[in-house]
Structures are given as C-alpha cells and as structure tokens.
Design an enzyme around this catalytic site. Structure first.
Site, PDB file in Angstrom:
ATOM      1  N   GLU A   1       0.720  -1.405   0.410  1.00 23.03           N
ATOM      2  CA  GLU A   1      -0.017  -0.114  -0.132  1.00 23.03           C
ATOM      3  C   GLU A   1       1.017   1.022   0.101  1.00 23.03           C
ATOM      4  O   GLU A   1       2.279   1.547   0.628  1.00 23.03           O
ATOM      5  CB  GLU A   1      -0.469  -0.148   1.112  1.00 23.03           C
TER       6      GLU A   1
ATOM      7  N   CYS B   1       5.753  -7.865   7.826  1.00 22.92           N
ATOM      8  CA  CYS B   1       6.470  -7.291   8.386  1.00 22.92           C
ATOM      9  C   CYS B   1       6.469  -8.329   9.590  1.00 22.92           C
ATOM     10  O   CYS B   1       6.014  -9.146  10.336  1.00 22.92           O
ATOM     11  CB  CYS B   1       6.410  -6.187   8.808  1.00 22.92           C
TER      12      CYS B   1
ATOM     13  N   CYS C   1       3.671  -6.234  15.519  1.00 22.70           N
ATOM     14  CA  CYS C   1       2.962  -5.311  16.241  1.00 22.70           C
ATOM     15  C   CYS C   1       1.237  -6.020  16.970  1.00 22.70           C
ATOM     16  O   CYS C   1       0.968  -5.945  15.592  1.00 22.70           O
ATOM     17  CB  CYS C   1       3.282  -3.984  16.482  1.00 22.70           C
TER      18      CYS C   1
ATOM     19  N   GLY D   1       5.230  -2.826   6.724  1.00 21.55           N
ATOM     20  CA  GLY D   1       7.047  -3.287   6.922  1.00 21.55           C
ATOM     21  C   GLY D   1       8.055  -2.329   7.565  1.00 21.55           C
ATOM     22  O   GLY D   1       7.723  -1.012   8.296  1.00 21.55           O
ATOM     23  N   GLU D   2       9.200  -2.367   8.548  1.00 20.24           N
ATOM     24  CA  GLU D   2       9.848  -2.274   9.129  1.00 20.24           C
ATOM     25  C   GLU D   2      11.277  -1.748   8.580  1.00 20.24           C
ATOM     26  O   GLU D   2      11.944  -2.694   7.815  1.00 20.24           O
ATOM     27  CB  GLU D   2      10.442  -2.973  10.508  1.00 20.24           C
TER      28      GLU D   2
ATOM     29  N   SER E   1      10.261   5.580   9.381  1.00 23.25           N
ATOM     30  CA  SER E   1       9.609   5.428  10.417  1.00 23.25           C
ATOM     31  C   SER E   1       9.865   4.479  11.021  1.00 23.25           C
ATOM     32  O   SER E   1      10.133   3.011  10.377  1.00 23.25           O
ATOM     33  CB  SER E   1       9.050   5.908  10.639  1.00 23.25           C
TER      34      SER E   1
ATOM     35  N   SER F   1       8.979   5.135  16.710  1.00 23.12           N
ATOM     36  CA  SER F   1       8.007   4.837  17.557  1.00 23.12           C
ATOM     37  C   SER F   1       7.803   3.660  18.403  1.00 23.12           C
ATOM     38  O   SER F   1       8.055   2.854  18.688  1.00 23.12           O
ATOM     39  CB  SER F   1       7.139   3.071  15.995  1.00 23.12           C
ATOM     40  N   LEU F   2       7.341   4.407  19.121  1.00 23.49           N
ATOM     41  CA  LEU F   2       7.725   4.610  21.287  1.00 23.49           C
ATOM     42  C   LEU F   2       6.451   3.762  21.562  1.00 23.49           C
ATOM     43  O   LEU F   2       6.472   3.037  22.096  1.00 23.49           O
ATOM     44  CB  LEU F   2       7.989   5.620  21.302  1.00 23.49           C
TER      45      LEU F   2
ATOM     46  N   ASN G   1      -5.628   2.720  14.920  1.00 18.08           N
ATOM     47  CA  ASN G   1      -7.544   2.321  13.325  1.00 18.08           C
ATOM     48  C   ASN G   1      -7.640   1.088  13.535  1.00 18.08           C
ATOM     49  O   ASN G   1      -7.154   0.044  13.536  1.00 18.08           O
ATOM     50  CB  ASN G   1      -6.327   3.230  12.461  1.00 18.08           C
TER      51      ASN G   1
ATOM     52  N   CYS H   1      -3.164   0.608   7.900  1.00 15.44           N
ATOM     53  CA  CYS H   1      -1.962   0.417   7.289  1.00 15.44           C
ATOM     54  C   CYS H   1      -2.001  -1.041   7.304  1.00 15.44           C
ATOM     55  O   CYS H   1      -1.940  -2.014   7.962  1.00 15.44           O
ATOM     56  CB  CYS H   1      -0.634  -0.079   8.283  1.00 15.44           C
TER      57      CYS H   1
HETATM   58  C1  LIG Z   1       2.732   0.602   9.908  1.00 15.21           C
HETATM   59  S1  LIG Z   1       4.151   1.620  11.160  1.00 15.21           S
HETATM   60  C2  LIG Z   1       5.837   1.187   9.208  1.00 15.21           C
HETATM   61  C3  LIG Z   1       6.710   1.832   9.602  1.00 15.21           C
HETATM   62  C4  LIG Z   1       7.366   1.213  10.903  1.00 15.21           C
HETATM   63  N1  LIG Z   1       7.804  -0.458  10.891  1.00 15.21           N
HETATM   64  C5  LIG Z   1       7.051   1.585  12.400  1.00 15.21           C
HETATM   65  O1  LIG Z   1       6.698   1.278  13.265  1.00 15.21           O
HETATM   66  O2  LIG Z   1       6.993   2.635  13.014  1.00 15.21           O
HETATM   67  C6  LIG Z   1       4.142   2.857  10.674  1.00 15.21           C
HETATM   68  C7  LIG Z   1       2.780   3.689  11.772  1.00 15.21           C
HETATM   69  O3  LIG Z   1       1.942   2.925  11.628  1.00 15.21           O
HETATM   70  C8  LIG Z   1       1.465   2.840  12.796  1.00 15.21           C
HETATM   71  N2  LIG Z   1       0.212   1.633  13.259  1.00 15.21           N
HETATM   72  C9  LIG Z   1       0.222   0.341  12.631  1.00 15.21           C
HETATM   73  N3  LIG Z   1      -0.842   0.351  12.723  1.00 15.21           N
HETATM   74  C10 LIG Z   1      -2.098   0.799  13.087  1.00 15.21           C
HETATM   75  C11 LIG Z   1      -2.881   0.905  13.248  1.00 15.21           C
HETATM   76  N4  LIG Z   1      -4.001  -0.046  13.732  1.00 15.21           N
HETATM   77  N5  LIG Z   1      -4.228   2.560  14.093  1.00 15.21           N
HETATM   78  C12 LIG Z   1      -3.099   2.994  14.489  1.00 15.21           C
HETATM   79  N6  LIG Z   1      -1.228   2.824  14.048  1.00 15.21           N
HETATM   80  C13 LIG Z   1      -0.933   2.552  13.669  1.00 15.21           C
HETATM   81  C14 LIG Z   1       2.477   2.337  14.181  1.00 15.21           C
HETATM   82  O4  LIG Z   1       2.350   2.296  14.892  1.00 15.21           O
HETATM   83  C15 LIG Z   1       3.849   3.186  13.257  1.00 15.21           C
HETATM   84  O5  LIG Z   1       4.395   4.353  13.544  1.00 15.21           O
HETATM   85  S1  SF4 Z   2       3.263  -0.800  13.041  1.00 10.48           S
HETATM   86 FE1  SF4 Z   2       5.548  -0.766  11.593  1.00 10.48          FE
HETATM   87  S2  SF4 Z   2       7.134  -2.355  12.863  1.00 10.48           S
HETATM   88 FE2  SF4 Z   2       5.243  -2.782  13.891  1.00 10.48          FE
HETATM   89  S3  SF4 Z   2       4.159  -4.446  12.882  1.00 10.48           S
HETATM   90 FE3  SF4 Z   2       3.346  -2.839  11.552  1.00 10.48          FE
HETATM   91  S4  SF4 Z   2       4.619  -2.523   9.756  1.00 10.48           S
HETATM   92 FE4  SF4 Z   2       5.382  -3.381  11.774  1.00 10.48          FE
END
Ligand SMILES: C[S@@+](CC[C@H](N)C(=O)[O-])C[C@H]1O[C@@H](n2cnc3c(N)ncnc32)[C@H](O)[C@@H]1O
Ligand code: SF4
Length: 354
Positions: free
Chosen positions: A90, A107, A111, A152-153, A182, A205-206, A281, A324
């Site tokens: 995406e 990924c 998470c 992805g990370e 990120s 991403s803390l 979300n 995401c």
């Molecule tokens: C998809 S990640 C990709 C970059 C990297 N993997 C990271 O975690 O920073 C980017 C951000 O999307 C947030 N995210 C993922 N799933 C989410 C959700 N269901 N609702 C809100 N934020 C979300 C994550 O917490 C992260 O800060």
């Molecule tokens: S939030 Fe980022 S690191 Fe965590 S599973 Fe999604 S893409 Fe991977």
C-alpha cells in the site's frame, strides 16, 4: 575504471551510460538518450542528466509495479500497488504533497495493533520497487515528501531503503528532511543513518514508556529501553537539525493513562522532538480500542501545558478501511492472513507439524 555512483544507479535501472567528453549518452533498451552538456563537475552534471533521462527510466520502472486500485478518503487516498510477482503493498497519498510508501510485504516485528504485522514477513521490497511507488504517485500529483511509514519495518530492509532515500534525495529532488524514516528503533539504524550523504528525518515508534509493555506490544522489536531509544533519537536530532517524531499509537486502557503522561513529560520535555499521537485505527476482530475523542483532546492539552509538543495524527485513509495493511489484507483475504500467521506460530512452537 571505477564507475560513479550515478552510473551504477543507471545500470541498476537497466540503462548503460557512456561518457563522451562533455556529453553523456544513456543507452536504454537499445535507444540512445543524449543527456546534455557536462558542466564544470559531475556534481553539476548529474541532475540535468537524470532530468533528461527520466521519461525512459520511468518507463523502465513501469514494469515493476502497477496501481491495482485506488481508495479515496477524507484525509488521503490509498493506493493498492501490485508488484511484478503479484505481491501487493500500500502507498498513501497524504495531504500537502506527501506520500507514504511501503518497504516490505508484511513485517516480522508483529506489533499487536498492526494488520501488516499479522502476516509476518513475506518478502523485502527492492529499492526500485520503492521508487516505483513514488513514480506511480507522481503521475497522479506532486510529491514533495516521502515517509517510509507504510507496510514494513525499514530497519529490516536497510540497504534497499537507504538506496531509495539516496536516489530520492539526490536525483529525485526531495528535500532531505522531507524523507522520513519510521522505525521501531534498531541500533543498525543509528549507526547507518549518520553515515549517509542523504540523512532522512527520523520517526521513532515508541508507543509506551514501559519497557515490558513495549516488549508485549512490539514482540519482535529490538529490546532497547524507551529511555535509551529517546537518547539515541535525541543525538540524531541534534546532529541533523531535524526534530524526532515520536509515534504513539493510542490504545484505550493500555497506553493512555496518566502514569504514561507523567513519564512522557519526564522523558520528552526539553527534547528536540514532537509526539505524534495516532488514535488506534481498529482492525476487524481485534480487542484494542481507541480512547474517546474527549480523552484524546485531554491528553494533547495536558502534554502541551506540561511542555511536550504533541500532535494528533490520523493514520491516513482510515475512513476507507485503510489502516496500515488493511487494504492488502482485504485483497488477499484478511482471514487467510491471520490463519497463515497462526499456523506459522503453531509450527514454530511445535503445536503443529506442517
Ligand atoms: C505501519 S508502521 C511502518 C513503519 C515502521 N514499521 C514503524 O512501526 O514505525 C507506521 C506507524 O503506523 C502505526 N500503526 C500501525 N497500525 C496501526 C493502527 N491499527 N492504528 C494506528 N496506527 C497504527 C504504527 O504504530 C507506526 O507508528
Ligand atoms: S507497526 Fe511497523 S513494525 Fe509494527 S508490525 Fe506494523 S509495520 Fe511492522
């Protein structure tokens, strides 16, 4: 003869650069493209060369990816991009000429609140596939900022992501601080980024100040204590002059309590950064919830009044069911993704054999 970085990149794109005195000719699929007169140094020459070669190079990128569907939302449009082997990622067109790109299919971090994490890692996205996402988006509208916040990370695909960042920050004419890497935080990132000629801005991403809770929410992220992560971020911010964006996916009853707010103030007040609060979300069939709107406003007010710059960020396109990884999951079948994940875990833990 040692090839210049630029020549190497052209070759990676399938083109053959030939220098003839002050002019460079690029051969692409049997066609010659003369790229203009060399100026005083190759530094000056490169952007001109690429500008003129770009139509042919973008045609080359076309073979790598295509937009399978587009989903318009109030806060951004999501593109479901199909790669040459049928895998899907995406990209999100963000307000103010921003674009969010994916760096992996799936990924490995897993998470608990993220749909992408549910499938595990399927494969890496190559640097050219990352660029192809930018090229596809640029056909729709201007892109002046690229955030690596899609599926992805980036730390787990470091070489490809750094190559894409280098190209976008040089030939792609994107300001370095408008490239945002990120990550959940990985020592390799803090070692590699300061060495790059294009140093991106950093989002960390803390999600919590509690080490144990973080290990639970981000099961396969490197085990770096939140305090240490913030120290590493602060050093990078001071070195580059770009503030760190601390990401905090807000989960009701999990990381939205006053104890977390006190700890945020203790750790982030006076730091060169901003806290981006992203209300969760929701995913189908998930136990997590976002706090109600009044609590979200209260969190932002409290942190502001106590000296922490805080912004609410919505994950773009959520009104089109596009958090995401959710578009992709819908396209391949969300249940299939979750089942596949559960099966892999069962095999890894000896609860299943095939
Ligand atoms: C998809 S990640 C990709 C970059 C990297 N993997 C990271 O975690 O920073 C980017 C951000 O999307 C947030 N995210 C993922 N799933 C989410 C959700 N269901 N609702 C809100 N934020 C979300 C994550 O917490 C992260 O800060
Ligand atoms: S939030 Fe980022 S690191 Fe965590 S599973 Fe999604 S893409 Fe991977």
């Amino acid at each position: 003869m040692r090839l210049s970085d630029f020549d190497q990149r052209l070759i990676a794109l399938g083109a053959l650069p030939v220098h003839r005195g002050r002019v460079m000719r690029v051969w692409l699929k049997g066609q010659a493209i003369d790229t203009g007169t060399r100026r005083r140094s190759s530094e000056h020459f490169l952007p001109l060369a690429l500008r003129e070669a770009v139509p042919a190079l973008t045609a080359e990128l076309d073979g790598l990816a295509r937009i399978r569907s587009e989903h318009a939302g109030n806060d951004g449009s999501r593109l479901l991009v199909e790669l040459a082997d049928g895998q899907m990622v995406e990209s999100v067109l963000l307000p103010r000429d921003g674009l969010c790109v994916s760096t992996q299919v799936g990924c490995a971090v897993g998470c608990r609140f993220c749909m992408t994490g549910k499938s595990g890692l399927i494969r890496q996205v190559s640097s050219m596939e990352i660029l192809a996402q930018v090229v596809l988006a640029r056909r729709q509208r201007t892109v002046k900022k690229v955030v690596f916040m899609g599926m992805g990370e980036p730390a787990h695909n470091l070489e490809n992501v750094l190559e894409a960042i280098d190209l976008l920050g040089t030939e792609g004419s994107i300001g370095h601080k408008n490239l945002v890497f990120s990550t959940v935080g990985d020592l390799r990132v803090f070692e590699a980024l300061p060495q790059q000629r294009v140093k991106p801005a950093l989002a960390l991403s803390l999600h919590t100040t509690k080490a144990q809770l973080r290990e639970h929410l981000l099961p396969r992220a490197p085990k770096i204590a939140p305090e240490a992560l913030i120290e590493l971020g602060e050093r990078y911010a001071r070195d580059t002059g770009y503030p760190i964006q601390y990401q905090w996916t807000l989960l009701k009853g999990i990381n939205d309590g006053d104890d977390e707010l006190d700890a945020i103030v203790r750790l982030l007040k006076g730091k060169y950064g901003v806290l981006n609060v992203i209300p969760f979300n929701s995913l189908e069939g998930d136990d997590y919830r976002r706090p109600d709107a009044e609590r979200i406003r209260e969190i932002v007010r409290t942190l502001h009044s106590r000296g922490v710059l805080t912004k609410v960020r919505n994950s773009a396109g959520q009104d089109v069911d596009g958090g995401c990884g959710q578009l992709r999951a819908r396209a391949v079948g969300a249940e299939q993704v979750v089942e596949l994940r559960q099966r892999r875990v069962a095999i890894a833990t000896g609860r299943a054999t095939t």
